[in-house]
Design a protein around this motif. Sequence first.
Motif, short mmCIF file in Angstrom:
data_model
loop_
_atom_site.label_atom_id
_atom_site.label_comp_id
_atom_site.label_asym_id
_atom_site.label_seq_id
_atom_site.Cartn_x
_atom_site.Cartn_y
_atom_site.Cartn_z
N UNK A 104 0.84 -1.19 0.00
CA UNK A 104 0.00 0.00 0.00
C UNK A 104 0.88 1.25 0.00
N UNK A 105 0.29 2.33 -0.48
CA UNK A 105 0.98 3.62 -0.50
C UNK A 105 -0.01 4.71 -0.86
N UNK A 106 0.49 5.93 -1.00
CA UNK A 106 -0.37 7.04 -1.38
C UNK A 106 -0.55 7.05 -2.90
N UNK A 107 -1.78 7.26 -3.33
CA UNK A 107 -2.12 7.17 -4.75
C UNK A 107 -1.46 8.29 -5.55
N UNK A 108 -0.80 7.95 -6.66
CA UNK A 108 -0.20 8.99 -7.50
C UNK A 108 -1.20 9.68 -8.43
N UNK A 109 -2.47 9.25 -8.40
CA UNK A 109 -3.45 9.77 -9.34
C UNK A 109 -4.45 10.73 -8.73
N UNK A 110 -4.42 10.92 -7.42
CA UNK A 110 -5.29 11.92 -6.81
C UNK A 110 -4.65 12.43 -5.52
N UNK A 111 -4.91 13.69 -5.15
CA UNK A 111 -4.29 14.25 -3.94
C UNK A 111 -4.75 13.51 -2.70
N UNK A 112 -3.81 13.04 -1.88
CA UNK A 112 -4.15 12.31 -0.68
C UNK A 112 -2.90 12.16 0.17
N UNK A 113 -2.93 12.71 1.36
CA UNK A 113 -1.76 12.62 2.24
C UNK A 113 -2.11 12.06 3.61
N UNK A 114 -3.36 11.57 3.77
CA UNK A 114 -3.77 11.06 5.08
C UNK A 114 -3.89 9.55 5.11
N UNK A 115 -4.54 8.99 4.10
CA UNK A 115 -4.80 7.55 4.10
C UNK A 115 -4.16 6.90 2.88
N UNK A 116 -3.27 5.93 3.07
CA UNK A 116 -2.68 5.23 1.92
C UNK A 116 -3.69 4.28 1.29
N UNK A 134 -12.98 -8.13 -5.13
CA UNK A 134 -13.07 -6.88 -4.39
C UNK A 134 -13.52 -7.14 -2.95
N UNK A 135 -14.39 -8.13 -2.77
CA UNK A 135 -14.82 -8.50 -1.43
C UNK A 135 -13.62 -8.93 -0.59
N UNK A 136 -12.73 -9.73 -1.18
CA UNK A 136 -11.54 -10.18 -0.45
C UNK A 136 -10.60 -9.01 -0.16
N UNK A 137 -10.47 -8.10 -1.12
CA UNK A 137 -9.61 -6.94 -0.92
C UNK A 137 -10.13 -6.06 0.21
N UNK A 186 -8.52 -5.06 3.85
CA UNK A 186 -8.37 -3.68 4.30
C UNK A 186 -9.03 -3.47 5.67
N UNK A 187 -10.23 -4.01 5.84
CA UNK A 187 -10.96 -3.82 7.09
C UNK A 187 -10.25 -4.51 8.25
N UNK A 188 -9.60 -5.63 7.95
CA UNK A 188 -8.92 -6.39 9.00
C UNK A 188 -7.66 -5.69 9.50
N UNK A 189 -7.11 -4.77 8.70
CA UNK A 189 -5.90 -4.07 9.12
C UNK A 189 -6.24 -3.06 10.21
N UNK A 208 -9.61 6.66 10.37
CA UNK A 208 -9.55 6.49 8.92
C UNK A 208 -10.90 6.88 8.33
N UNK A 209 -10.99 8.06 7.68
CA UNK A 209 -12.29 8.52 7.17
C UNK A 209 -12.88 7.63 6.09
N UNK A 210 -12.06 6.80 5.47
CA UNK A 210 -12.58 5.93 4.40
C UNK A 210 -13.12 4.62 4.94
N UNK A 211 -12.92 4.32 6.23
CA UNK A 211 -13.31 3.02 6.78
C UNK A 211 -14.83 2.80 6.70
N UNK A 212 -15.62 3.82 6.99
CA UNK A 212 -17.08 3.67 6.95
C UNK A 212 -17.56 3.33 5.54
N UNK A 213 -16.99 4.02 4.55
CA UNK A 213 -17.38 3.73 3.16
C UNK A 213 -16.99 2.32 2.77
N UNK A 214 -15.82 1.88 3.20
CA UNK A 214 -15.36 0.52 2.88
C UNK A 214 -16.27 -0.52 3.53
N UNK A 215 -16.74 -0.26 4.74
CA UNK A 215 -17.65 -1.20 5.40
C UNK A 215 -18.97 -1.30 4.64
#
Length: 672
Positions: A32-44, A616-619, A623-626, A633-640
């Motif tokens: 995992x890392x920070x996406x090179x295709x959109x601005x993001x410095x908080x969540x990899x 995608x379900x496995x992915x 992610x959720x298990x980490x 993590x503001x993206x966790x709710x959307x991922x759930x």
Amino acid sequence: MSQIDEVRTKTDIIEVVGASGVSLRKTGRSFVGFCPFHPNSRTPAFTVYPDSQSFYCFGCHASGTVFDYVMRKQGLDFKDALEQLAARAGVRLEPKGDQERQEDARRTRLLEINAAAAKYFNYVLLSLARGQPGRDYVERRGLTPETVESFQIGYSLEEWGHLWAYLTGKKGYPPEDVVAAGLAIDHETRGPYDRFRGRLIFPIRDARGQVVGFGGRALGDAQPKYLNTPETLLFKKGELLYGLDLARDAIRNEDRTVVVEGYVDVITAHQHGFRNVVAPLGTAITKGHVALLKRLSHNVYMALDADAAGQKATLKGLSALRDGAEDGEGGHLVATAQGAVRLESDVSLRIIRMPEGRDPDEVIKADPELWRRLVADAAPVMEFYIGAYTAGLDLGDPQGQRAALEKLLPLLAELDGAQQRVYIARLEQVIGIKAELILDLLRGGGKQAASGRRREAGGRRQAAGGYPAADAARPPASRLPPPASAPRTPANSVEDYLLALALRHNTVVPAAVEAMLELGLEKHPIVREMLGGGLEDLLEDPANQQIWAAFTGLPIEGRPTDEAGLEAWANWLEEPLRERFLALLAGAQIHPQDFRHRQEAEDCARSLRLQQARRLHAMLLQRIAEPPEEGGDPSRAAELRQFTALTQFISDAKTPPRTSTFPDLRDRLGKA
């Protein structure tokens, strides 16, 4: 094994991503890392999967194979990405034919001539006494020496043969090649002479930084004020954007491209730190320009002059984009939740409203903060249309109201339902006609006008005759990376078989597949958003994506259906796409008893869709298990929410029905 698969097999996506400057850390079996295709410095949110040699961003949904990554990161088409990765992997691509080799050799010569001319013009500007008019202009416009060097700005002497003598005499280039490069004009009585004389010269480079042509600005009263290189083997002005080679990184980092009108607008913007700015070459923005830009960013802001000419250019550019969409080059206009209007190809458009009588160059030099505010306050395209199509009309008069509605109703007909209601209310305020009446008119004439325009566009394409060459712009990448278990050879894979069926039965199979996909997603809107509902959303091999995009660019009534027609159309494709296309056809021969192609296609689509959902379900489970990032993590709710929706979707999916028509396919589908 095809060349494409050999390159893929010998390439490690982890190494390619790391070498491009993206820092990755290992988490479980992925990186995992920070996406090179959109601005993001908080969540990899950018995840790379070594097992499937693929990537996926949970933030912007960029995804695909190593080919997709290189194309998007560097703004290349598939052919260039393949050549670059082949060189990296030590794979020797099939030698080109005599005609291709000759064209490549000539292209190389023209590039050398252009590079030499650019150095010559720059030398004249900086070092010759007779270059003083150019230096005076540069100083007057406030351009620094560093900027002149970055853009390699030059000056052409007010002489008829100075450059000609330098290139053909001192450098020894063949006269016919200097003419072919567009640097000289061979007059039938006067003989050859320099095209650019007494002008400030702006070298025009492609996305890779190669000089492919020139723009010249007259410093006196000469006409035209701006003169460009004519169309050549290298120079296609509808496919080039000035400054793109220097703007690429900034466009990717900011996820936004600003399109201005002139060379100096671009140069001044870059000099003041606004490096995501480019300009078309004296034309309105075209679908070719969008094909370049959407490899780098999904957001395009147009900042053309506020005068009548600038507004006309903006309308012309938007019209070209809409015509292109209706021709199958990108889909219809759709309003986003924020009020921007995007094409179906995920390119959103906004208009920067310039102060009356001032261009970007003047605004940026006088007040950079004002420029920042103008960009931040860019208007949705529909707002621009409303202003443009009501300007000068007496909206208190029924004739003026009717004139405005005739132009605006077809645009309303192309918007999503929620945004359509928003703009109906807006038109009620602006035009003074009740929303109920506008809605009635929309249900009647607006949609008919829109569909009529699409029929006209299709008719124009069919009238041109023949089959067009494959478009260099690839379709939107599939939203998901390929499965680790997917077959890696082109022969006999479920995806290849589905594409072959769609090519052979092009009037039936795509509709059947999309109907099946939509039926399965009716109760799962979140899954619909993640996976898409079109046949193209099932294609994950870049070569297959390009073939399908090129094929669907043809009008339906003009698509070949028999063996001879399909093979004839294949000749329009460049290698190695032509090789792949013919292999697909060979893998799905038509026989008299082939009457179950719809069912076979649905079986393939169902299998591929279930693979996508499970992957995608496995992915998401991983992610959720980490453990969550520190501070939340503001993206966790959307991922759930996505995980829950996929769980239900997979549970609802039925086991693919078995088939007796193709036993080899039956075996593969049974294991999906």
